[in-house]
Design a protein around this motif. Structure first.
Motif, PDB file in Angstrom:
ATOM      1  N   SER A 145      33.931  45.441  46.145  1.00 61.36           N
ATOM      2  CA  SER A 145      32.514  45.221  46.406  1.00 61.36           C
ATOM      3  C   SER A 145      31.665  45.868  45.311  1.00 61.36           C
ATOM      4  N   LEU A 146      32.024  47.076  44.895  1.00 64.93           N
ATOM      5  CA  LEU A 146      31.305  47.759  43.814  1.00 64.93           C
ATOM      6  C   LEU A 146      31.365  46.947  42.525  1.00 64.93           C
ATOM      7  N   SER A 147      32.529  46.346  42.244  1.00 65.18           N
ATOM      8  CA  SER A 147      32.722  45.593  41.005  1.00 65.18           C
ATOM      9  C   SER A 147      32.146  44.186  41.081  1.00 65.18           C
ATOM     10  N   THR A 148      31.986  43.655  42.294  1.00 65.66           N
ATOM     11  CA  THR A 148      31.446  42.305  42.441  1.00 65.66           C
ATOM     12  C   THR A 148      29.939  42.287  42.304  1.00 65.66           C
ATOM     13  N   ILE A 149      29.255  43.140  43.052  1.00 66.94           N
ATOM     14  CA  ILE A 149      27.794  43.159  43.023  1.00 66.94           C
ATOM     15  C   ILE A 149      27.288  43.510  41.631  1.00 66.94           C
ATOM     16  N   SER A 150      28.053  44.313  40.902  1.00 63.57           N
ATOM     17  CA  SER A 150      27.670  44.672  39.531  1.00 63.57           C
ATOM     18  C   SER A 150      28.082  43.609  38.527  1.00 63.57           C
ATOM     19  N   THR A 151      28.768  42.563  38.988  1.00 65.17           N
ATOM     20  CA  THR A 151      29.357  41.517  38.144  1.00 65.17           C
ATOM     21  C   THR A 151      30.170  42.142  37.014  1.00 65.17           C
ATOM     22  N   GLY A 152      30.943  43.166  37.372  1.00 65.33           N
ATOM     23  CA  GLY A 152      31.791  43.848  36.394  1.00 65.33           C
ATOM     24  C   GLY A 152      33.194  43.291  36.359  1.00 65.33           C
ATOM     25  N   GLY A 153      33.838  43.238  37.531  1.00 64.44           N
ATOM     26  CA  GLY A 153      35.133  42.589  37.603  1.00 64.44           C
ATOM     27  C   GLY A 153      36.356  43.473  37.516  1.00 64.44           C
ATOM     28  N   PHE A 154      36.192  44.814  37.512  1.00 59.62           N
ATOM     29  CA  PHE A 154      37.371  45.677  37.571  1.00 59.62           C
ATOM     30  C   PHE A 154      38.011  45.540  38.950  1.00 59.62           C
ATOM     31  N   SER A 155      39.307  45.280  38.971  1.00 59.09           N
ATOM     32  CA  SER A 155      40.037  45.137  40.229  1.00 59.09           C
ATOM     33  C   SER A 155      41.005  46.297  40.391  1.00 59.09           C
ATOM     34  N   THR A 156      41.497  46.473  41.594  1.00 61.84           N
ATOM     35  CA  THR A 156      42.499  47.506  41.854  1.00 61.84           C
ATOM     36  C   THR A 156      43.916  46.946  41.721  1.00 61.84           C
ATOM     37  N   LYS A 157      44.013  45.652  41.413  1.00 62.81           N
ATOM     38  CA  LYS A 157      45.314  44.985  41.330  1.00 62.81           C
ATOM     39  C   LYS A 157      45.562  44.433  39.936  1.00 62.81           C
ATOM     40  N   THR A 199      29.049  49.138  30.976  1.00 62.31           N
ATOM     41  CA  THR A 199      28.345  47.936  30.518  1.00 62.31           C
ATOM     42  C   THR A 199      28.715  46.719  31.351  1.00 62.31           C
ATOM     43  N   THR A 200      29.534  46.923  32.372  1.00 64.36           N
ATOM     44  CA  THR A 200      30.033  45.871  33.289  1.00 64.36           C
ATOM     45  C   THR A 200      30.740  44.751  32.544  1.00 64.36           C
ATOM     46  N   THR A 201      31.391  45.089  31.442  1.00 65.36           N
ATOM     47  CA  THR A 201      32.117  44.074  30.671  1.00 65.36           C
ATOM     48  C   THR A 201      33.432  43.702  31.354  1.00 65.36           C
ATOM     49  N   GLY A 202      34.173  44.687  31.827  1.00 65.15           N
ATOM     50  CA  GLY A 202      35.421  44.398  32.526  1.00 65.15           C
ATOM     51  C   GLY A 202      36.612  44.211  31.624  1.00 65.15           C
ATOM     52  N   ALA A 203      36.449  44.426  30.313  1.00 64.43           N
ATOM     53  CA  ALA A 203      37.593  44.391  29.400  1.00 64.43           C
ATOM     54  C   ALA A 203      38.405  45.660  29.609  1.00 64.43           C
ATOM     55  N   THR A 204      39.719  45.523  29.689  1.00 59.69           N
ATOM     56  CA  THR A 204      40.548  46.687  29.993  1.00 59.69           C
ATOM     57  C   THR A 204      41.695  46.844  29.008  1.00 59.69           C
ATOM     58  N   ILE A 205      42.132  48.074  28.846  1.00 61.49           N
ATOM     59  CA  ILE A 205      43.305  48.364  28.017  1.00 61.49           C
ATOM     60  C   ILE A 205      44.504  48.699  28.902  1.00 61.49           C
ATOM     61  N   LEU A 206      44.306  48.732  30.208  1.00 65.47           N
ATOM     62  CA  LEU A 206      45.364  49.123  31.141  1.00 65.47           C
ATOM     63  C   LEU A 206      46.384  48.006  31.326  1.00 65.47           C
ATOM     64  N   THR A 207      47.645  48.377  31.283  1.00 64.21           N
ATOM     65  CA  THR A 207      48.720  47.406  31.504  1.00 64.21           C
ATOM     66  C   THR A 207      49.270  47.480  32.926  1.00 64.21           C
ATOM     67  N   ASP A 208      49.035  48.597  33.604  1.00 64.25           N
ATOM     68  CA  ASP A 208      49.478  48.754  34.992  1.00 64.25           C
ATOM     69  C   ASP A 208      48.377  49.443  35.794  1.00 64.25           C
ATOM     70  N   ILE A 209      47.428  48.659  36.257  1.00 64.32           N
ATOM     71  CA  ILE A 209      46.273  49.193  36.984  1.00 64.32           C
ATOM     72  C   ILE A 209      46.698  49.861  38.282  1.00 64.32           C
ATOM     73  N   GLU A 210      47.698  49.299  38.937  1.00 65.38           N
ATOM     74  CA  GLU A 210      48.100  49.805  40.245  1.00 65.38           C
ATOM     75  C   GLU A 210      48.765  51.174  40.187  1.00 65.38           C
ATOM     76  N   SER A 211      49.074  51.648  38.984  1.00 65.42           N
ATOM     77  CA  SER A 211      49.667  52.973  38.860  1.00 65.42           C
ATOM     78  C   SER A 211      48.604  54.078  38.882  1.00 65.42           C
ATOM     79  N   LEU A 212      47.324  53.699  38.798  1.00 67.19           N
ATOM     80  CA  LEU A 212      46.247  54.685  38.819  1.00 67.19           C
ATOM     81  C   LEU A 212      46.087  55.284  40.213  1.00 67.19           C
ATOM     82  N   THR A 213      45.579  56.493  40.261  1.00 67.71           N
ATOM     83  CA  THR A 213      45.309  57.145  41.540  1.00 67.71           C
ATOM     84  C   THR A 213      44.086  56.522  42.198  1.00 67.71           C
ATOM     85  N   HIS A 214      43.906  56.832  43.485  1.00 67.46           N
ATOM     86  CA  HIS A 214      42.735  56.312  44.196  1.00 67.46           C
ATOM     87  C   HIS A 214      41.444  56.824  43.563  1.00 67.46           C
ATOM     88  N   GLY A 215      41.462  58.077  43.112  1.00 68.22           N
ATOM     89  CA  GLY A 215      40.271  58.635  42.488  1.00 68.22           C
ATOM     90  C   GLY A 215      39.886  57.885  41.230  1.00 68.22           C
TER      91      GLY A 215
END
Length: 489
Positions: free
Chosen positions: A216-228, A113-129
Motif C-alpha cells: 500500500s505504501l508503494s502503490t499510493i506513492s506510485t513507487g513500486g517496491f515490492s516485498t517479493k 524519488t519513487t523510481t523503483g529501480a533496484t539492485i537487489l537480486t533477492d528481495i525476500e532475504s531482507l528483514t522486515h525492518g
C-alpha cells in the motif's frame, strides 16, 4: 544589489527535515524489534545519528530569519533528497543488507524519488525492518518530502510558498487553502486515507498484513517496491491485482482534484481536461494490448480473455503512473506491444499526482499547439488560441512546456551517450535513461521487468541517481541551481 543568502535558515530547515526522517526511521526500528531481527540495533543507531544531525542543524540555524527566498527554496528542495538518501541508506549499508555504498545509495534514492529501480537480486532475504523502510522511502517521496514537512515545519517556525512551489510537480500547483501548511495537511490527509484503505483491502483479499502495508505504501506513492522477488506476479489473486490497479490509477490523478471529491465538488475532477487525456490513454493502450495478447496467446476463452485484459490493464496503469510493479515481462510480447508500453514510460499521468514522466497536461498543450500552428499556416490571419479546460493557455505557459520538453530530451540524449560510453548496450541505455528520468524503474533487456540494475556500471548508477532526481524535481528545480541569474538576484 545582491540579497544576502540565508545560510542559517537552510541549516535550520534541513535540520528540521532530518528530525522528521528520524521519526519515520524509528518505525522500522520498532518493527525490527518486534520480529527480533538482528538489524534492530543498526536501525536504532541510524535513527539516533539522523536525529542528532538534525538537531545540530537546527541549533546552527536557531537565529535564522524566517523568510524563505527563491534561492533558499530551490536549494533546500534539491538538497533534501540527497540528504535524506544519504541518511536513509545507513540501515542497508551498516546492517550488511546492501554492503556496497554505491548500491545502498542507489536503492535509497530510487526509493525516495519513487523510481523503483533496484539492485537487489533477492528481495525476500531482507528483514522486515528493511522491507518496511524500503517501502516507506517511496511513501515519503511520493507526496513529497517538502509537502509533508510544510504540514509540520510551522511548529519549528518554518514554512513558505517558495518550498511548496519548488517541490510540487507539474505546470502549476493548486492551493486548497489560503495557508500553505493547511494545503499540505489536507493533501497528506488524503494520502494517508488512501494508503489505509488500500492496506485494509489487500489484507482482506488474502495478502499478509505486513505485505499489505508495504504494498500500500508503494502503490499510493506510485513507487513500486515490492516485498517479493516476483513483484505482484507472486500474487495470482485477481482481487489483489485489481485492487492495486485501482489505487495506482487513482494515485495518477491530481491529488488536489481528488480532494474536491471529499468536498462534494466532483465536477472539478470530471471536467478536468488533463484527466480526460489520462483516462483515454489508459483505455486505448489497454484495448490494444489486450487484443495483442489474445492474438499472441491464442486463448480466446473467457478466462484467457480476462487474464489478457487484467495483464494489459495492470501493465498499462503501472507504466503510465511510473509504478515499478510487474505482473509479466512485457519485453517478451510482440514488438509493437512493448513499444506501446515504452511510450507510456514517457507520458506519465497527471500533474499534481505522485507519478513521474512528462505529464499529460504538457503533452495536451504540446499537441494542441502543434495542431493550432498547422491551422495558422492555412489561415494566417486567424486567432487560434490553445485552450485547456476552456481557458486560453498563456504564451508563457506554452514556452514553459516547449522548454521543458527540450531539456527533457537533452537530458535523455546526454544520459544515453554517457551509458553507452560506460559500455552499456544502446537499447539498454535508452531503457535505463527513460526508466530513470520518468521515475518508472524497469528498462529494457537485462535491466527490464525481469531483471535489475545490480550489474549496471558503478559510474552509471551515480548518473542514474542524478537523472532520477532531475526527473522527480522536473528538471527546472535542479537546473536553476546552476543559473548565475538566480544567485545574483
Amino acid at each position: 544589489m545582491t540579497k544576502t543568502f540565508n545560510t542559517r535558515l537552510v541549516f535550520k530547515t534541513l535540520g528540521a527535515l532530518l528530525v522528521i526522517e528520524a521519526f519515520f526511521m524509528a518505525v522500522p526500528t520498532v518493527v525490527s524489534w518486534m520480529y527480533e531481527e538482528p538489524d534492530m540495533e543498526v536501525f536504532l543507531l541510524s535513527t539516533v545519528v539522523t536525529l542528532v544531525s538534525g538537531l545540530i542543524g537546527m541549533i546552527i540555524g536557531r537565529k535564522a530569519e524566517r523568510h524563505v527566498g527563491e534561492r533558499e527554496g530551490y536549494l533546500i528542495v534539491a538538497v533534501v533528497w540527497l540528504m535524506f538518501s544519504f541518511f536513509g541508506m545507513m540501515p542497508y549499508y551498516f546492517s550488511g543488507a546492501i554492503p556496497d555504498f554505491t548500491n545502498a545509495y542507489f536503492e535509497t534514492i530510487s526509493g525516495f524519488t519513487t523510481t523503483g529501480a533496484t539492485i537487489l537480486t533477492d528481495i525476500e532475504s531482507l528483514t522486515h525492518g528493511c522491507l518496511l523502510w524500503r517501502a516507506m522511502t517511496q511513501w515519503l517521496g511520493g507526496m513529497g518530502i517538502i509537502v509533508l514537512s510544510l504540514a509540520i515545519l510551522p511548529m519549528f517556525g518554518l514554512g513558505g510558498m517558495q518550498l511548496y512551489a519548488a517541490e510540487v510537480t507539474g505546470l502549476s500547483y493548486e492551493k486548497l487553502s489560503p495557508r500553505i501548511a493547511d494545503t499540505a495537511k489536507r493533501m497528506w490527509g488524503l494520502y494517508i486515507f488512501l494508503t489505509l484503505i488500500e492496506a485494509l483491502m489487500l489484507w482482506g483479499f488474502g495478502m499478509d498484513f505486513f505485505d499489505s502495508v508495504c504494498h500500500s505504501l508503494s502503490t499510493i506513492s506510485t513507487g513500486g517496491f515490492s516485498t517479493k522477488n516476483q513483484s505482484i506476479a507472486y500474487y495470482a489473486s485477481p482481487a489483489i491485482q485489481y485492487t492495486i490497479i485501482f489505487f495506482m490509477f487513482v494515485s495518477g490523478i491530481n491529488f488536489a482534484l481528488l480532494y474536491y471529491i471529499i468536498l462534494r465538488k466532483p465536477e472539478k475532477l470530471l471536467h478536468d481536461e488533463e484527466t480526460h487525456w489520462y483516462v483515454v490513454a489508459v483505455l486505448l493502450a489497454t484495448v490494444i494490448l489486450t487484443f495483442g495478447l489474445l492474438i499472441q496467446s491464442a486463448d480466446w476463452t473467457w478466462s484467457g480473455g480476462e487474464k489478457s485484459f487484467r495483464t494489459s490493464l495492470f501493465t498499462t496503469v503501472a507504466t503510465i503512473t511510473s509504478t515499478a510493479y510487474i505482473v509479466t515481462d512485457y519485453t517478451q510480447w510482440y514488438p509493437l506491444l512493448w513499444v506501446i508500453v515504452f511510450f507510456l514510460m514517457f507520458t506519465g499521468a497527471c500533474a499534481g499526482s505522485t507519478s513521474g514522466g512528462i505529464k499529460w497536461v504538457r503533452l495536451a498543450i504540446f499537441i494542441k499547439n502543434g495542431v493550432g500552428e498547422f491551422k495558422r499556416r492555412i489561415h494566417p490571419n486567424a486567432i487560434i488560441p490553445v485552450k485547456m479546460n476552456g481557458k486560453p493557455v498563456t504564451t508563457q505557459t506554452i514556452n514553459n512546456v516547449m522548454a521543458f520538453l527540450t531539456f527533457y530530451i537533452f537530458v535523455i540524449i546526454i544520459s544515453i551517450l554517457a551509458f553507452c560510453a560506460l559500455g552499456v548496450d544502446f537499447d539498454e541505455s535508452i531503457g535505463a535513461t527513460v526508466g530513470a528520468i520518468g521515475n518508472v524503474g524497469p528498462g529494457i533487456g537485462q535491466y527490464g521487468p525481469a531483471g535489475n540494475y545490480a550489474t549496471f556500471p558503478i559510474a552509471g548508477k551515480w548518473i542514474m541517481a542524478g537523472v532520477m532526481l532531475i526527473g522527480r524535481l522536473e528538471i527546472f528545480t535542479v537546473l536553476l541551481l546552476f543559473s548565475p541569474a538566480l544567485w545574483k538576484k
